[in-house]
Write a protein that holds these residues in place. Sequence first.
Motif, PDB file in Angstrom:
ATOM      1  N   ILE A   1      -8.742   1.502  -3.047  1.00  0.00           N
ATOM      2  CA  ILE A   1      -8.720   0.411  -3.842  1.00  0.00           C
ATOM      3  C   ILE A   1      -9.150   0.532  -5.308  1.00  0.00           C
ATOM      4  O   ILE A   1      -8.685   0.122  -6.382  1.00  0.00           O
ATOM      5  CB  ILE A   1      -9.366  -1.023  -3.291  1.00  0.00           C
ATOM      6  CG1 ILE A   1      -8.797  -1.056  -1.765  1.00  0.00           C
ATOM      7  CG2 ILE A   1      -9.217  -2.169  -4.275  1.00  0.00           C
ATOM      8  CD1 ILE A   1      -7.043  -1.127  -2.002  1.00  0.00           C
TER       9      ILE A   1
ATOM     10  N   ASP B   1      -5.856   3.403   0.917  1.00  0.00           N
ATOM     11  CA  ASP B   1      -7.312   2.689   1.006  1.00  0.00           C
ATOM     12  C   ASP B   1      -7.906   2.644  -0.208  1.00  0.00           C
ATOM     13  O   ASP B   1      -9.099   2.394  -0.331  1.00  0.00           O
ATOM     14  CB  ASP B   1      -7.804   3.087   2.345  1.00  0.00           C
ATOM     15  CG  ASP B   1      -6.972   2.782   3.449  1.00  0.00           C
ATOM     16  OD1 ASP B   1      -6.397   1.495   3.559  1.00  0.00           O
ATOM     17  OD2 ASP B   1      -7.096   3.699   4.397  1.00  0.00           O
TER      18      ASP B   1
ATOM     19  N   ILE C   1      -8.061  -9.047  -3.827  1.00  0.00           N
ATOM     20  CA  ILE C   1      -8.318  -7.577  -3.808  1.00  0.00           C
ATOM     21  C   ILE C   1      -8.584  -7.007  -5.359  1.00  0.00           C
ATOM     22  O   ILE C   1      -9.351  -6.428  -5.835  1.00  0.00           O
ATOM     23  CB  ILE C   1      -7.274  -6.731  -3.064  1.00  0.00           C
ATOM     24  CG1 ILE C   1      -7.589  -6.866  -1.585  1.00  0.00           C
ATOM     25  CG2 ILE C   1      -7.525  -5.150  -3.382  1.00  0.00           C
ATOM     26  CD1 ILE C   1      -6.488  -6.358  -0.599  1.00  0.00           C
TER      27      ILE C   1
ATOM     28  N   LYS D   1      -7.268  -0.106  -8.817  1.00  0.00           N
ATOM     29  CA  LYS D   1      -7.741  -1.240  -9.715  1.00  0.00           C
ATOM     30  C   LYS D   1      -7.789  -0.161 -11.220  1.00  0.00           C
ATOM     31  O   LYS D   1      -7.361  -1.052 -11.989  1.00  0.00           O
ATOM     32  CB  LYS D   1      -9.152  -1.582  -9.290  1.00  0.00           C
ATOM     33  CG  LYS D   1      -9.224  -2.746  -8.206  1.00  0.00           C
ATOM     34  CD  LYS D   1     -10.407  -3.191  -7.965  1.00  0.00           C
ATOM     35  CE  LYS D   1     -10.470  -4.036  -7.065  1.00  0.00           C
ATOM     36  NZ  LYS D   1     -11.780  -4.844  -6.852  1.00  0.00           N
TER      37      LYS D   1
ATOM     38  N   ARG E   1       0.870  -1.027  -0.084  1.00  0.00           N
ATOM     39  CA  ARG E   1      -0.181  -0.184   0.012  1.00  0.00           C
ATOM     40  C   ARG E   1       0.878   1.190   0.018  1.00  0.00           C
ATOM     41  O   ARG E   1       0.624   2.132  -0.526  1.00  0.00           O
ATOM     42  CB  ARG E   1      -1.047   0.080   1.098  1.00  0.00           C
ATOM     43  CG  ARG E   1      -2.014  -0.953   1.132  1.00  0.00           C
ATOM     44  CD  ARG E   1      -2.992  -1.000   2.262  1.00  0.00           C
ATOM     45  NE  ARG E   1      -3.881  -2.263   2.477  1.00  0.00           N
ATOM     46  CZ  ARG E   1      -5.228  -1.904   2.107  1.00  0.00           C
ATOM     47  NH1 ARG E   1      -5.358  -0.979   1.418  1.00  0.00           N
ATOM     48  NH2 ARG E   1      -5.991  -3.199   1.848  1.00  0.00           N
TER      49      ARG E   1
END
Length: 273
Positions: A195, A193, A233, A199, A180
């Motif tokens: 995501i 955070d 994830i 992506k 991260r």
Amino acid sequence: MPMLYLISCRMFEDELVHIFEREDDNTRLLLIENENIQSFEKKLDEVSIDYEKISVAKLPPKSGQTDEFVVVLNILEFALGANPSHLKNKVYETIEEADGLFDGILVFYGLCGNALISLELDFECMGIPVRILKDAHGNVVDDCICASFEDKNAYIEAIMGDRNGKGTYFLTPMQAANWRKMLVLTKVASDPDNIKMMKRVFDYSGYNKVGKIDTGLCYEKKFDKTVDEFASIFDFKKVIFSGSTKITDDCYQSIKRELIPASSTKKENQNDN
């Protein structure tokens, strides 16, 4: 007492622990105290490696009165890798500050965006060995991922091996433990955070797999779990690559061999006089 200055990125924590875990009692490890050593200290303690914490201002003087091999380790921050210019300035400044204090310097970095491409040439004037990570063929490694393979050819084969043209995002144990933070530092996302944004960037860049590089080291206890979570994830396929500590091991042992015979010869000459 030959003294080696080892300047390293935090990404090589595990390789360094592995090196010192195999060293004998004649090797004395001095760790420069700074904000980057907390997790490394924990790993040293877990495998019962003796070390001392010091500041650069309190380095012991070089002396020929003992057979000890002294390694002074300075671990630098993660963030340097995000800016090649800043990385070069910091590494060069760290080397220059050590002028006259050591018998040799080993830099645990690769080219890092070609920031350190001329490092050995630039410091020839110091009159001591100044080395950077290379494979057995003399190729400077690209980065910490490249250094995790047996040689640069194996690394190139890994990144070129996907016939579909899709990318593989590689994770070493330290990359996995800090993924991260690394994605923020490399500006994949501004929020660790976020995501959804990550992506989106991965999809745009063509990544669809995560490459787990198994170097055989197990100091990061959650490596397997973290890689699986990362794959889940981002909906990536997990691919396992056979890694190695050969490059880091060999580079350390190579400069150690350079320093110890030189120190012994100097001591013998002094005794003859």
